[in-house]
Design a protein around this motif. Structure first.
Motif, mmCIF file in Angstrom:
data_model
loop_
_atom_site.group_PDB
_atom_site.id
_atom_site.type_symbol
_atom_site.label_atom_id
_atom_site.label_comp_id
_atom_site.label_asym_id
_atom_site.label_seq_id
_atom_site.Cartn_x
_atom_site.Cartn_y
_atom_site.Cartn_z
ATOM 1 N N UNK A 20 0.861 -1.491 0.143
ATOM 2 C CA UNK A 20 -0.305 0.000 0.044
ATOM 3 C C UNK A 20 0.967 1.646 -0.191
ATOM 4 N N UNK A 21 1.627 1.060 1.115
ATOM 5 C CA UNK A 21 2.707 2.393 0.460
ATOM 6 C C UNK A 21 3.404 2.828 -0.684
ATOM 7 N N UNK A 22 4.152 1.513 -0.833
ATOM 8 C CA UNK A 22 5.013 1.916 -2.632
ATOM 9 C C UNK A 22 3.927 1.871 -3.623
ATOM 10 N N UNK A 55 9.746 2.180 -7.384
ATOM 11 C CA UNK A 55 10.367 2.123 -5.947
ATOM 12 C C UNK A 55 10.376 0.473 -5.894
ATOM 13 N N UNK A 56 11.491 0.419 -5.099
ATOM 14 C CA UNK A 56 11.033 -1.192 -4.445
ATOM 15 C C UNK A 56 11.865 -1.176 -2.628
ATOM 16 N N UNK A 109 19.142 4.848 -1.223
ATOM 17 C CA UNK A 109 18.573 5.763 -1.441
ATOM 18 C C UNK A 109 17.518 5.166 -3.315
ATOM 19 N N UNK A 110 18.972 4.456 -3.943
ATOM 20 C CA UNK A 110 18.391 4.520 -5.085
ATOM 21 C C UNK A 110 18.903 3.048 -5.653
ATOM 22 N N UNK A 117 12.639 2.545 1.037
ATOM 23 C CA UNK A 117 11.873 2.539 -0.332
ATOM 24 C C UNK A 117 13.101 3.164 -1.284
ATOM 25 N N UNK A 118 13.519 2.142 -2.284
ATOM 26 C CA UNK A 118 14.396 3.300 -3.125
ATOM 27 C C UNK A 118 13.823 3.806 -4.579
ATOM 28 N N UNK A 119 14.362 4.548 -5.320
ATOM 29 C CA UNK A 119 13.728 4.538 -6.384
ATOM 30 C C UNK A 119 15.085 3.538 -7.831
#
Length: 255
Positions: free
Chosen positions: A75-77, A185-186, A191-192, A157-159
């Motif tokens: 849900x956050x993602x 994102x995952x 950060x990335x 959560x990184x992008x």
């Protein structure tokens, strides 16, 4: 005929019986049956049965608890993906750029104010306002490596760095031919995400991903290691995203 002495004895006997105190059968020595207590062996048997039942139930309870956490994480993602889509809408179709971002940890510690730009920064402060200022959306409920809230905000959560890194201008949404295949994102502790940083498998041997089209998906270690095209299809054959680099933490070693 009864004489006077015999009559008095009979009278005393009747009065004595009438005055004899009554004792309930529930207690007292006159009840005829003592209260039964558990023996030590019986008590140990009961404890053993409870232990066996607890051992059978706890794994199921833990599994259900982790499933709930994973659902919360997904849900956050999904909400973050929505925030990134709104950001791109307001910025000529471009996602946040890694070299023009904002240091999320410092920004959070400064009361969510300021810019704090450096060479390699984060997307979270740029989409924070699009998510109603809800910082908890950036906290994964299953990530326990970081205890400081500012670090959880910046690194849970990184992008996908292929969407916003390695070039001054991040890729535009209209350049993405298959938005349902490219992750946005995952789960991670960076950060990335790309060749240098890995996905963290932390939900019952799975990691959660959001994709450019807005859908979310849980993937196991093997699926992640094989899914090179999730980064950026045109760069799969390039130097950045080979099988040896696109891996995940928390799973078996890739041969």
């Amino acid at each position: 005929m009864i004489d006077k002495h015999e009559y008095e004895k009979q009278e005393e006997g009747v009065v004595g019986k009438a005055r004899k105190p009554y004792r309930s059968g529930r207690g007292g020595a006159s009840s005829g049956s003592a209260g039964k207590c558990f023996t030590l062996i019986e008590l140990l048997v009961v404890v053993a049965i409870i232990s066996v039942l607890a051992g059978m139930l706890l794994p199921a309870l833990n599994k259900a608890r982790e499933a709930a956490r994973s659902s919360h994480c997904m849900s956050n993602l999904k909400q973050i993906a929505f925030g990134l889509a709104l950001y791109a809408d307001d910025n000529d179709g471009r996602f946040p750029n890694e070299v023009r971002g904002c240091n999320a940890k410092q920004w959070y510690e400064n009361g969510k104010e300021g810019s704090f730009p450096t060479s390699w920064d984060d997307y979270q402060p740029l989409v924070y306002a699009y998510l109603g200022g809800n910082e908890k959306i950036f906290f994964c409920p299953s990530e326990n490596a970081r205890q400081v809230r500012s670090e959880k905000f910046a690194f849970n959560y990184a992008m996908n760095d292929a969407l916003g890194a390695w070039e001054e201008q991040s890729k535009t949404v209209n350049r993405i031919k298959s938005p349902s295949r490219i992750f946005l994102t995952a789960d991670t502790t960076y950060q990335w995400l790309g060749a240098c940083y890995k996905v963290e498998v932390r939900h019952a041997q799975k990691a959660n991903f959001s994709f450019v089209d807005g859908h979310v998906r849980a993937m196991n270690f093997g699926e992640i290691c094989e899914a090179h095209e999730m980064v950026w299809p045109e760069e799969v054959a390039g130097r950045w995203y080979g099988r040896g680099s696109w891996l995940a933490y928390g799973g078996p070693t890739v041969p």
